[in-house]
Design a protein around this motif. Sequence first.
Motif, PDB file in Angstrom:
ATOM      1  N   LYS A   1      20.148  41.641  35.084  1.00 58.04           N
ATOM      2  CA  LYS A   1      20.195  42.646  34.023  1.00 58.04           C
ATOM      3  C   LYS A   1      20.206  44.064  34.586  1.00 58.04           C
ATOM      4  CE  LYS A   1      17.434  39.734  30.910  1.00 58.04           C
ATOM      5  NZ  LYS A   1      16.139  39.629  30.198  1.00 58.04           N
ATOM      6  N   ARG A   2      19.740  44.210  35.822  1.00 57.17           N
ATOM      7  CA  ARG A   2      19.572  45.533  36.418  1.00 57.17           C
ATOM      8  C   ARG A   2      20.512  45.774  37.590  1.00 57.17           C
ATOM      9  NH1 ARG A   2      15.272  43.143  34.376  1.00 57.17           N
ATOM     10  NH2 ARG A   2      13.804  44.329  33.104  1.00 57.17           N
ATOM     11  N   VAL A   3      21.457  44.837  37.792  1.00 59.07           N
ATOM     12  CA  VAL A   3      22.495  45.003  38.809  1.00 59.07           C
ATOM     13  C   VAL A   3      23.798  45.336  38.100  1.00 59.07           C
ATOM     14  CG1 VAL A   3      23.800  43.864  40.643  1.00 59.07           C
ATOM     15  CG2 VAL A   3      21.358  43.418  40.401  1.00 59.07           C
ATOM     16  N   VAL A   4      24.508  46.336  38.574  1.00 60.79           N
ATOM     17  CA  VAL A   4      25.705  46.803  37.896  1.00 60.79           C
ATOM     18  C   VAL A   4      26.909  46.757  38.821  1.00 60.79           C
ATOM     19  CG1 VAL A   4      24.363  48.313  36.388  1.00 60.79           C
ATOM     20  CG2 VAL A   4      25.328  49.233  38.506  1.00 60.79           C
ATOM     21  N   GLN A   5      28.077  46.762  38.194  1.00 62.40           N
ATOM     22  CA  GLN A   5      29.335  46.896  38.923  1.00 62.40           C
ATOM     23  C   GLN A   5      29.791  48.345  38.798  1.00 62.40           C
ATOM     24  OE1 GLN A   5      32.436  43.734  38.846  1.00 62.40           O
ATOM     25  NE2 GLN A   5      33.714  45.280  37.857  1.00 62.40           N
TER      26      GLN A   5
ATOM     27  N   LEU B   1      22.897  39.825  45.407  1.00 66.13           N
ATOM     28  CA  LEU B   1      23.557  39.945  44.110  1.00 66.13           C
ATOM     29  C   LEU B   1      24.574  41.069  44.146  1.00 66.13           C
ATOM     30  CD1 LEU B   1      20.449  38.901  43.448  1.00 66.13           C
ATOM     31  CD2 LEU B   1      21.231  39.204  41.114  1.00 66.13           C
ATOM     32  N   GLY B   2      25.653  40.884  43.382  1.00 61.53           N
ATOM     33  CA  GLY B   2      26.680  41.913  43.313  1.00 61.53           C
ATOM     34  C   GLY B   2      27.952  41.389  42.690  1.00 61.53           C
ATOM     35  N   SER B   3      29.064  42.074  43.001  1.00 60.32           N
ATOM     36  CA  SER B   3      30.372  41.711  42.439  1.00 60.32           C
ATOM     37  C   SER B   3      31.391  41.476  43.541  1.00 60.32           C
ATOM     38  CB  SER B   3      30.863  42.815  41.501  1.00 60.32           C
ATOM     39  OG  SER B   3      29.963  43.015  40.439  1.00 60.32           O
ATOM     40  N   PRO B   4      31.171  40.483  44.405  1.00 59.78           N
ATOM     41  CA  PRO B   4      32.105  40.241  45.502  1.00 59.78           C
ATOM     42  C   PRO B   4      33.491  39.886  44.989  1.00 59.78           C
ATOM     43  CG  PRO B   4      30.638  38.380  45.236  1.00 59.78           C
ATOM     44  CD  PRO B   4      30.111  39.474  44.348  1.00 59.78           C
ATOM     45  N   LEU B   5      34.499  40.584  45.518  1.00 60.83           N
ATOM     46  CA  LEU B   5      35.894  40.328  45.148  1.00 60.83           C
ATOM     47  C   LEU B   5      36.110  40.411  43.640  1.00 60.83           C
ATOM     48  CD1 LEU B   5      36.605  37.354  47.581  1.00 60.83           C
ATOM     49  CD2 LEU B   5      36.806  39.800  48.007  1.00 60.83           C
TER      50      LEU B   5
ATOM     51  N   ASN C   1      28.287  39.643  38.846  1.00 55.96           N
ATOM     52  CA  ASN C   1      27.084  38.849  38.598  1.00 55.96           C
ATOM     53  C   ASN C   1      26.955  37.642  39.523  1.00 55.96           C
ATOM     54  OD1 ASN C   1      24.893  39.348  37.073  1.00 55.96           O
ATOM     55  ND2 ASN C   1      25.523  38.156  35.306  1.00 55.96           N
ATOM     56  N   THR C   2      27.535  37.736  40.714  1.00 56.49           N
ATOM     57  CA  THR C   2      27.467  36.640  41.670  1.00 56.49           C
ATOM     58  C   THR C   2      26.134  36.647  42.414  1.00 56.49           C
ATOM     59  OG1 THR C   2      29.854  36.619  41.983  1.00 56.49           O
ATOM     60  CG2 THR C   2      28.543  35.646  43.729  1.00 56.49           C
ATOM     61  N   VAL C   3      25.579  35.451  42.630  1.00 56.11           N
ATOM     62  CA  VAL C   3      24.341  35.298  43.382  1.00 56.11           C
ATOM     63  C   VAL C   3      24.583  34.329  44.528  1.00 56.11           C
ATOM     64  CG1 VAL C   3      21.910  34.623  43.302  1.00 56.11           C
ATOM     65  CG2 VAL C   3      22.998  35.594  41.267  1.00 56.11           C
ATOM     66  N   THR C   4      24.186  34.725  45.748  1.00 55.45           N
ATOM     67  CA  THR C   4      24.246  33.811  46.878  1.00 55.45           C
ATOM     68  C   THR C   4      22.872  33.787  47.549  1.00 55.45           C
ATOM     69  OG1 THR C   4      25.105  35.582  48.313  1.00 55.45           O
ATOM     70  CG2 THR C   4      26.711  34.103  47.304  1.00 55.45           C
TER      71      THR C   4
ATOM     72  N   PRO D   1      33.689  41.929  50.109  1.00 51.50           N
ATOM     73  CA  PRO D   1      33.949  43.212  49.472  1.00 51.50           C
ATOM     74  C   PRO D   1      33.634  43.175  47.976  1.00 51.50           C
ATOM     75  CG  PRO D   1      35.692  42.720  51.016  1.00 51.50           C
ATOM     76  CD  PRO D   1      34.818  41.497  50.968  1.00 51.50           C
ATOM     77  N   GLY D   2      32.899  44.165  47.518  1.00 57.66           N
ATOM     78  CA  GLY D   2      32.411  44.188  46.133  1.00 57.66           C
ATOM     79  C   GLY D   2      30.914  43.988  46.078  1.00 57.66           C
ATOM     80  N   ASN D   3      30.346  43.334  47.121  1.00 58.61           N
ATOM     81  CA  ASN D   3      28.893  43.183  47.230  1.00 58.61           C
ATOM     82  C   ASN D   3      28.221  44.491  47.641  1.00 58.61           C
ATOM     83  OD1 ASN D   3      29.022  39.807  48.043  1.00 58.61           O
ATOM     84  ND2 ASN D   3      27.363  40.604  46.770  1.00 58.61           N
ATOM     85  N   SER D   4      29.000  45.386  48.249  1.00 55.02           N
ATOM     86  CA  SER D   4      28.425  46.621  48.792  1.00 55.02           C
ATOM     87  C   SER D   4      27.595  47.365  47.754  1.00 55.02           C
ATOM     88  CB  SER D   4      29.540  47.546  49.261  1.00 55.02           C
ATOM     89  OG  SER D   4      30.169  47.013  50.393  1.00 55.02           O
ATOM     90  N   GLY D   5      26.386  47.735  48.144  1.00 55.02           N
ATOM     91  CA  GLY D   5      25.506  48.477  47.255  1.00 55.02           C
ATOM     92  C   GLY D   5      24.596  47.597  46.423  1.00 55.02           C
ATOM     93  N   GLY D   6      24.841  46.293  46.423  1.00 53.04           N
ATOM     94  CA  GLY D   6      24.001  45.371  45.664  1.00 53.04           C
ATOM     95  C   GLY D   6      22.672  45.138  46.366  1.00 53.04           C
ATOM     96  N   PRO D   7      21.689  44.588  45.653  1.00 55.99           N
ATOM     97  CA  PRO D   7      20.361  44.414  46.233  1.00 55.99           C
ATOM     98  C   PRO D   7      20.206  43.109  47.010  1.00 55.99           C
ATOM     99  CG  PRO D   7      20.310  43.757  43.937  1.00 55.99           C
ATOM    100  CD  PRO D   7      21.715  44.230  44.213  1.00 55.99           C
ATOM    101  N   LEU D   8      19.376  43.163  48.041  1.00 53.48           N
ATOM    102  CA  LEU D   8      18.904  41.973  48.739  1.00 53.48           C
ATOM    103  C   LEU D   8      17.500  41.711  48.205  1.00 53.48           C
ATOM    104  CD1 LEU D   8      19.751  39.980  51.032  1.00 53.48           C
ATOM    105  CD2 LEU D   8      18.306  41.340  52.551  1.00 53.48           C
ATOM    106  N   ILE D   9      17.313  40.549  47.577  1.00 52.00           N
ATOM    107  CA  ILE D   9      16.102  40.265  46.805  1.00 52.00           C
ATOM    108  C   ILE D   9      15.229  39.231  47.506  1.00 52.00           C
ATOM    109  CG2 ILE D   9      15.252  39.351  44.604  1.00 52.00           C
ATOM    110  CD1 ILE D   9      16.633  41.972  44.222  1.00 52.00           C
ATOM    111  N   ASN D  10      13.922  39.462  47.483  1.00 50.54           N
ATOM    112  CA  ASN D  10      12.973  38.456  47.950  1.00 50.54           C
ATOM    113  C   ASN D  10      13.032  37.255  47.020  1.00 50.54           C
ATOM    114  OD1 ASN D  10      10.377  36.949  48.061  1.00 50.54           O
ATOM    115  ND2 ASN D  10       9.817  38.505  49.562  1.00 50.54           N
TER     116      ASN D  10
END
Length: 380
Positions: A69-73, A160-164, A168-171, A201-210
């Motif tokens: 909810k708090r991650v944006v593209q 989390l982020g928007s790869p390619l 809302n992708t999670v790995t 590409p697209g993940n840049s700027g997304g958070p790394l979460i515990n």
Amino acid sequence: MKKQWLISCFTTILIWSAGVYAFTFIKESVPNQLNTQSTILTSEQIASNEISAAAEPKEMKEIIRETQKRVVQIELANDSLGSGFLYNDQGDVVTNAHVVAGSTDVQVKTTDNREFSGKVIGISENTDVAVVRVDGLKGMEPLQVSREKHADIGDEVLALGSPLGFQNTVTTGIISGVGRELELPPYHYEDVYQFSAPIAPGNSGGPLINRHTGEVLGINSAAADQGSIGFSIPLPNVIALMEGWSDSPMTTLPNIVEDADDDVLKEETYLDEDLAQYLINYFYESINFQDFVTAYSLLGSSWQGNTSYESFREGYLHTESVLIDELTIIIEDDVIVTATITAKERSNGSYTNSKYKVTYTVGYENDQMKILSGTGEVLD
């Protein structure tokens, strides 16, 4: 007789005096002692409860749901994109400097497809960090960020982020190295995390979460050319910089010139091979996550028309995990992806590992790459 009477009176007065003193002492002192003891006990109980609450791990699905909810593209006028996350209640979104370099105004899209205008209020010329203010997100509860504690090797993480362009992708992965140093002009990466969660590409700027607490550990910023190796800037290293921009936004942004040959996660162009490889990896990552809704959404309309969601889900209910052993891509009229996979499957209360060869045709529908069709065979 008179002497005995005097002694008796004196004794009585002494006893009464002692009684009055004892009563006064008990009345004034004992309640204060009881109140002090009660206060100490209550404080200890509160502290204990706070420690227990802070240490209590959360369910991974709950963490993902709340984090998304708090991650944006972040979208720019030149159609390039990246990711970011809300870090305070002023509507300030953290991202990489290379995501918004050269731009003052950007568009921000949330996970529920709301779109807002954002303004870059801070950007560094040598540290790959920037802050975008989004007035439409002001007052929204931000993500919990790590201000002091650094992650350790082996810590489980989510990226989390928007790869390619897959929003809302999670790995998932682990911290596989700490204290890494990279020089990707004009940015200098020092004391960064290395992690194994796949990013693109697209993940840049997304958070790394515990993985266990939902706390933001770092800002995902770069990836190696080979293998699932990503790099993330630790939040404690840049939190003062971010908060400085939030308190005093920059009035003039620096002109940042990037090196086109560096390995920073460029957002401008994607090769079909990269998209196809990521799509298949994302598909099986979703299966491993038991996120069958996302996996099903990656199928083309024709495949979905012939296979209901319930049937698709039923086919994977007994699959514990899938590992891609080998993957090749051939581009002719269509993009053909062939993979050898090992599936850990449950049967009659026990698990077995089965190998399959799967072949997928990948193509575009409504400007988004989908898995159009697929076949599979069991390998001996």
